[in-house]
Design an enzyme around this catalytic site. Structure first.
Site, PDB file in Angstrom:
ATOM      1  N   ASP A 175      -8.262  -5.517  -4.376  1.00  0.00           N
ATOM      2  CA  ASP A 175      -7.211  -5.759  -3.179  1.00  0.00           C
ATOM      3  C   ASP A 175      -7.390  -7.052  -2.741  1.00  0.00           C
ATOM      4  O   ASP A 175      -7.137  -7.314  -1.301  1.00  0.00           O
ATOM      5  CB  ASP A 175      -7.651  -4.698  -2.314  1.00  0.00           C
ATOM      6  CG  ASP A 175      -6.397  -4.748  -0.789  1.00  0.00           C
ATOM      7  OD1 ASP A 175      -5.385  -5.662  -1.270  1.00  0.00           O
ATOM      8  OD2 ASP A 175      -6.621  -4.469   0.155  1.00  0.00           O
ATOM      9  N   ASN A 225      -1.249  -7.959  -3.428  1.00  0.00           N
ATOM     10  CA  ASN A 225      -2.177  -7.135  -4.642  1.00  0.00           C
ATOM     11  C   ASN A 225      -1.204  -6.017  -5.356  1.00  0.00           C
ATOM     12  O   ASN A 225      -0.219  -5.745  -4.559  1.00  0.00           O
ATOM     13  CB  ASN A 225      -3.440  -6.476  -4.004  1.00  0.00           C
ATOM     14  CG  ASN A 225      -2.769  -5.584  -2.703  1.00  0.00           C
ATOM     15  OD1 ASN A 225      -2.042  -6.307  -1.882  1.00  0.00           O
ATOM     16  ND2 ASN A 225      -3.105  -4.391  -2.676  1.00  0.00           N
ATOM     17  N   GLU A 284       0.864  -1.104   0.068  1.00  0.00           N
ATOM     18  CA  GLU A 284      -0.100   0.073   0.079  1.00  0.00           C
ATOM     19  C   GLU A 284       0.867   1.159  -0.030  1.00  0.00           C
ATOM     20  O   GLU A 284       0.351   2.383  -0.255  1.00  0.00           O
ATOM     21  CB  GLU A 284      -1.033  -0.188   1.209  1.00  0.00           C
ATOM     22  CG  GLU A 284      -0.290  -0.003   2.779  1.00  0.00           C
ATOM     23  CD  GLU A 284       0.023  -1.638   2.942  1.00  0.00           C
ATOM     24  OE1 GLU A 284      -0.015  -2.368   2.102  1.00  0.00           O
ATOM     25  OE2 GLU A 284       0.335  -1.557   3.787  1.00  0.00           O
TER      26      GLU A 284
END
Lengths: 246, 575
Positions: B301, B259, B175
Site C-alpha cells: 500500500d 496503490n 480501498e
C-alpha cells in the site's frame, strides 16, 4: 465540544440511508437499540426481536452500512450488535448462536455446476466473490480461491455497490458460473439457484455483541439467548440458513 | 552562493508576495522568495492574528493567498473562507454543502488539501466529488461539476492544479475498488475536457502514439489490462489524490497514481499498471507521454501519489538538467529526468527493510521477499509502514540551498494476524497491523536532502510523525509543524532550531508565506490535528485497539488531545 453527541449525529449523517424501525413491546424500560449492517439478513432482526422481548424492552433497529469503524461511528446509537463474529475485537460477544461457512450458488439448470473448491475447473470458471473495502482486507473464500490458483476469471464485487444483487444477476444471466457467498447471505436466494457448501473455506461462529464494559447487558443477552434457543433455531431454519454447527 | 536565476524561474512566475496554490508554484517548490524573516531575526516571530475555521477534524489545507485575500478550505463540510488580509476579517464564506454521506466513505479522515486561485476564480474540490469555482471577489458560485459517486466509495480530497486555462483534478477511493482517474476541466466553465484512467485499455488511459516510456516494462499494448488478472483492472484503484505539477515549458503535467486496490496482492498477480507510478501527460488532451512505476505490483500500500518537485540540477553533464524530485512512500528519494522519465538516482532516505533498492538498468524496485505480506502469516519489522517513509505531506525545495526539506515518519510495522475485522453482511478478514517507532525510537523526522550529493545534509528527530507540509523561504528559514502542536522554524542550512511556538492543536496543514498589504512578510499555517496519523484524537478511535486506524493508532497512543477542537489559522510576523 463533547465528543459523544456530535459523533452520534455524524454517525447518523454517515449512514445517509439509516432506517429506524421501532417495534412495539409496550415495555417501559429504555429501548434496546440494536445495530446491524444494512444488508444483514432479515432473520437477524427477528432474533433481535426475540431478545428484546426476553429483556422486556422495546426494540429499535438501526441499519447502516457496516464499514471499517462501524462500532465507533455508531457510538451512542447502539447497545447491541447482532450477527457479529464471536470474539469480534471491537466488542464483547456472547457465546455463538449459530455457525456458518461459505457456499457456492450455481444455476439449478447448470448441467455441470462448480463442484466445490477442489473442482479441477476452478481456475477456469467465472466466479464471483465479494470484495471488501480496505487495503489488505479479504474474505476467507477469496483466499481459498487464491490458494488454488484461481484469480484470472474471478470477478470481485465491491461491497459499496450492492454486491449480492449484482452477483446474483450476473449468475442468472450467465455472466458468472458461480457466486461464492457467506451462507446466511445466500439463504433464500431462490429455487432457480443451487446452494452447495464450501467446507474448505472455513466457518465462523456468530454471536451478539455489546460495547466493551457493558457486562450486565452481555449477561442478560446470554440468558435470553439460552432461554429462547428453540425459537432462535426455528427462525434460522425458517430462513434456510445453512448452518454448520448441527 | 549566488542565487541561480534559472532555478528561480518557476518560483518567480508567481508574484513574490503571493501563494496562489497549495504548492505555491506549478513546480510544487513551496519556496517563498520573501526574505524579511531571516535566520537572524526569526527568533522574535510573534502571532499577528488567528482565525477559527469553525470546523473540527484534520486541517491539511494550505491557506492560499492572492490579491490581499487569503482563501481557506476546511475539512468536510468544505467551507471556503475568504479573509481580507488588510482588516484580518472574513470577506465572505462559501458553503458548498457536500453530502453528509461522504464522511462515511473517506478512508483517512475527511480532509481537504487546499484551494487554488487564478484569473479571479477560486477552485476547490468537495469530499463528495464536486469541483467548484467561486468568484474570488464576491464569493459567488461560478460553476460546479459533479465528477464521481460517493455511493461507490469515491471521494475527492486533493488540491486542484491550474495549468493555463485548465483545472486538473483527480479522485480518491482505491480501498473501495474505485478506478483512479485524472481529469481536465475548462477553468472558465467547469466543462470536462478529458479524463484519463489509471487502469484499463490504452484508450481509457490515453496512451497513444506519443507514449514513450523510458523502461521496457512499460511498453506494450493495453498493459493496464494485461498486467491484471481477468477484469480486476476495472476496480483496480490507482487514484490520483496527490499534488500535481506542471512544467509550462515542456508542456507536461506530472501526477502520481495510488496503490492498486482493493484486492490483496495475491489476488492480483502482475505489475498492476498503471498504479503506484507517475504519468507525464499533455494538458491539452491528457495524452500520456511517459510513465514510471515506483512500486510495480505494490505489496505494501505504498501508493505513488507523493509530490513531484520540478527543479533543475547540474547532473549528467548538464548544468541545469530538468528533473523532478520525488520522496516516495517506499523509502526511496528519486531523481528523474522529467523529459524522459529516466531514473537518475533512487536512494534510501529512511530505514527500509521491505525492498533492496532500485535497479537503475531496469528501473525496477527490488522487493525483499521475506517482508512480503502473506495471508495468515506473521510478518514482522516491515519498514517503512503503509503510510510510508513519508505520506502526502509535501516537501519544500529551496533554490538557494539546493536542498529538499522533507517531513517524514520513522515507523515500522508487524502484521500480526488476520482477524475478522468487520462484517458487511458477510465477515471480512483484515490484516492486523501494529505500527511502532523505527530505529532510534522517534516516530518522526524532518530532514534536508541534497539530491546532487544524494545524502541527508541534516536531520532532526521528532517524537511524532511529521504530518505537516514543509515551507522553505529565501530568508534561509524553513518551517514545519508537529502533531503535538509545535510550529517550528529551522535554519535551512544547519537544521538548528531557531524558534518555536505551541499552538492549540496539532499541525497537519501546509505552512505558507506571503507579503501582507502592509508590505510585511507573514507565515501562516492551519492547526487542527487529524488525517490518517491523527485520527486517534480527531476521530473517536479507541487507542487501546492497537489495530484501529489501520494500525496507526498503536503508534499514536500518547498523542495529546488538542486543547482547541476547531481548526485555527495562525499567522505570524516579525514585531
Amino acid at each position: 465540544m463533547s465528543s459523544r453527541c456530535p459523533d452520534a449525529l455524524r454517525a447518523v449523517a454517515i449512514a445517509g440511508a439509516f432506517a429506524l424501525g421501532v417495534a412495539s413491546a409496550g415495555a417501559r424500560a429504555a429501548p434496546l437499540r440494536v445495530c446491524a449492517d444494512q444488508d444483514a439478513p432479515a432473520f437477524e432482526e427477528a432474533i433481535a426481536q426475540e431478545l428484546a422481548q426476553a429483556l422486556r424492552r422495546e426494540l429499535q433497529v438501526l441499519r447502516a452500512p457496516w464499514r471499517h469503524g462501524f462500532v465507533r461511528k455508531t457510538l451512542g446509537l447502539c447497545d447491541v450488535f447482532v450477527g457479529v463474529p464471536a470474539g469480534f475485537g471491537a466488542l464483547m460477544t456472547t457465546r455463538p448462536y449459530y455457525r456458518a461457512g461459505w457456499v457456492a450458488l450455481t444455476r439449478a439448470d447448470d448441467p455441470a455446476p462448480l463442484a466445490g473448491l477442489d473442482d479441477p475447473r476452478l481456475a477456469r470458471l467465472r466466479i464471483g466473490v465479494l470484495l471488501p473495502p480496505g487495503d489488505g482486507a479479504h474474505t476467507p473464500v477469496g483466499d481459498a480461491l487464491v490458494q488454488r490458483g484461481a484469480f484470472t476469471f474471478v470477478r470481485g464485487y465491491p461491497v459499496a455497490a450492492q454486491p449480492v444483487a449484482g452477483m446474483l444477476n450476473d449468475l442468472r444471466s450467465g455472466r458468472l458460473d458461480a457466486a461464492l457467498l457467506w451462507g446466511p447471505q445466500a439463504a433464500g436466494a431462490g429455487t432457480d439457484l443451487r446452494l452447495s457448501p464450501l467446507p474448505p473455506a472455513g466457518e465462523i461462529d456468530i454471536a451478539v455483541g455489546v460495547h466493551r464494559g457493558d457486562v450486565a447487558l452481555l449477561a442478560a443477552l446470554q440468558r435470553a439467548l439460552d432461554a429462547r434457543r428453540p425459537v432462535i433455531d426455528a427462525l434460522l431454519d425458517a430462513a434456510g440458513v445453512p448452518r454448520t454447527d448441527r | 552562493m549566488p542565487l541561480p536565476a534559472l532555478l528561480l524561474a518557476a518560483a518567480l512566475a508567481v508574484p513574490a508576495g503571493e501563494w496562489p496554490s497549495a504548492g505555491r508554484d506549478a513546480a510544487n517548490t513551496r519556496f517563498s522568495p520573501l526574505a524579511q524573516i531571516t535566520t537572524a531575526n526569526v527568533a522574535t516571530l510573534k502571532t499577528a492574528f488567528t482565525f477559527s475555521t469553525g470546523v473540527p477534524r484534520g486541517h491539511e489545507a494550505a491557506p492560499v493567498v492572492q490579491g490581499g485575500t487569503m482563501y481557506i478550505v476546511t475539512p468536510w463540510p468544505n467551507v471556503l473562507w475568504a479573509i481580507d488580509l488588510a482588516t484580518r476579517t472574513p470577506k465572505w464564506r462559501f458553503e458548498p454543502k457536500p453530502s453528509a454521506a461522504a464522511q462515511g466513505v473517506a478512508c483517512c479522515d475527511v480532509v481537504n488539501r487546499g484551494a487554488a486561485v487564478a484569473g479571479g476564480r477560486v477552485f476547490f474540490n468537495t469530499l463528495d466529488n464536486q469541483a467548484v469555482a467561486v468568484d474570488a471577489q464576491s464569493g459567488r458560485e461560478l460553476w460546479r461539476t459533479a465528477l464521481g459517486d460517493i455511493r461507490l466509495g469515491e471521494t475527492m480530497t486533493m488540491a486542484p492544479l491550474v495549468a493555463g486555462d485548465k483545472l486538473i483534478v483527480g479522485n480518491s477511493g482505491g480501498e473501495f475498488g474505485v478506478r483512479g482517474w485524472v481529469a481536465a476541466l475548462e477553468a472558465a466553465t467547469g466543462r470536462q475536457l478529458w479524463r484519463a484512467y489509471s487502469t484499463g485499455p490504452d484508450a481509457d488511459v490515453k496512451i497513444g502514439r506519443d507514449f514513450r516510456p523510458h523502461y521496457a516494462s512499460d511498453r506494450g499494448t493495453d498493459l493496464g489490462v494485461t498486467t491484471w488478472p481477468g477484469e480486476s483492472w476495472k476496480i483496480g484503484g490507482g487514484n490520483v489524490w496527490g499534488f500535481i505539477s506542471y512544467d509550462a515549458e515542456l508542456d507536461l503535467i506530472y501526477h502520481g497514481t495510488a496503490n492498486p486496490g482493493p484486492w490483496n496482492p495475491h489476488q492480483r498477480p502482475g505489475d498492476n499498471k498503471w498504479t503506484a507510478g507517475l504519468f507525464a501527460r499533455r494538458p491539452a488532451d491528457g495524452s500520456a507521454i511517459w510513465f514510471y512505476q515506483w512500486s510495480p505490483h505494490d505489496l505494501h500500500d505504498y501508493d505513488g501519489v507523493n509530490e513531484n518537485v520540478l527543479v533543475e540540477l547540474p547532473l549528467g553533464g548538464e548544468a541545469a538538467r530538468p528533473v523532478l524530485l520525488h520522496p516516495d512512500r517506499n523509502g526511496h528519494l528519486y531523481v528523474l529526468d522529467r523529459r524522459s522519465g529516466e531514473v537518475l538516482s533512487a536512494d534510501r532516505y529512511a530505514h527500509v527493510t521491505t525492498t533492496r533498492g532500485v535497479d537503475l538498468a531496469s528501473g525496477r524496485l527490488q522487493y525483499e521477499p521475506s517482508k512480503a505480506p502473506q495471508v495468515g502469516k506473521v510478518v514482522r519489522n516491515q519498514c517503512p509502514v503503509s503510510p510510508g517513509a513519508k505520506d502526502w505531506q509535501p516537501s519544500a525545495w529551496s533554490p538557494k540551498t539546493q536542498l529538499l526539506y522533507v517531513p517524514m515518519q520513522n515507523l515500522c510495522q508487524d502484521v500480526v494476524a488476520s482477524t475478522v475485522s468487520y462484517i458487511a453482511a458477510t465477515p471480512f478478514v483484515g490484516m492486523e497491523v501494529r505500527m511502532y517507532a523505527g530505529p532510534g525510537g522517534h516516530r518522526g523526522e524532518f530532514m534536508a536532502w541534497d539530491p546532487v550529493q544524494r545524502r541527508k545534509t541534516w536531520s532532526v528527530a521528532e517524537t511524532f510523525p511529521v504530518w505537516s507540509g514543509a515551507l522553505a523561504t529565501a530568508g534561509d528559514v524553513v518551517f514545519y509543524g508537529t502533531m503535538d502542536g509545535w510550529f517550528k522554524a529551522l535554519d535551512a542550512r544547519s537544521g538548528q532550531l531557531l524558534w518555536r511556538q505551541k499552538l492549540g492543536s496539532g499541525i497537519v496543514g501546509q505552512p505558507v508565506s506571503y507579503l501582507g498589504p502592509d508590505g510585511r512578510q507573514y507565515v501562516a499555517v492551519l492547526a487542527g490535528v487529524g488525517g490518517w496519523a491523527g485520527s486517534v484524537v480527531a476521530a473517536p478511535l479507541d487507542p487501546s485497539d492497537a489495530t484501529a486506524g489501520k494500525g496507526f493508532a498503536h503508534a499514536m497512543q500518547d498523542l495529546p488531545k488538542p486543547a482547541e477542537p476547531m481548526g485555527m489559522l495562525h499567522v505570524f510576523a516579525l514585531p
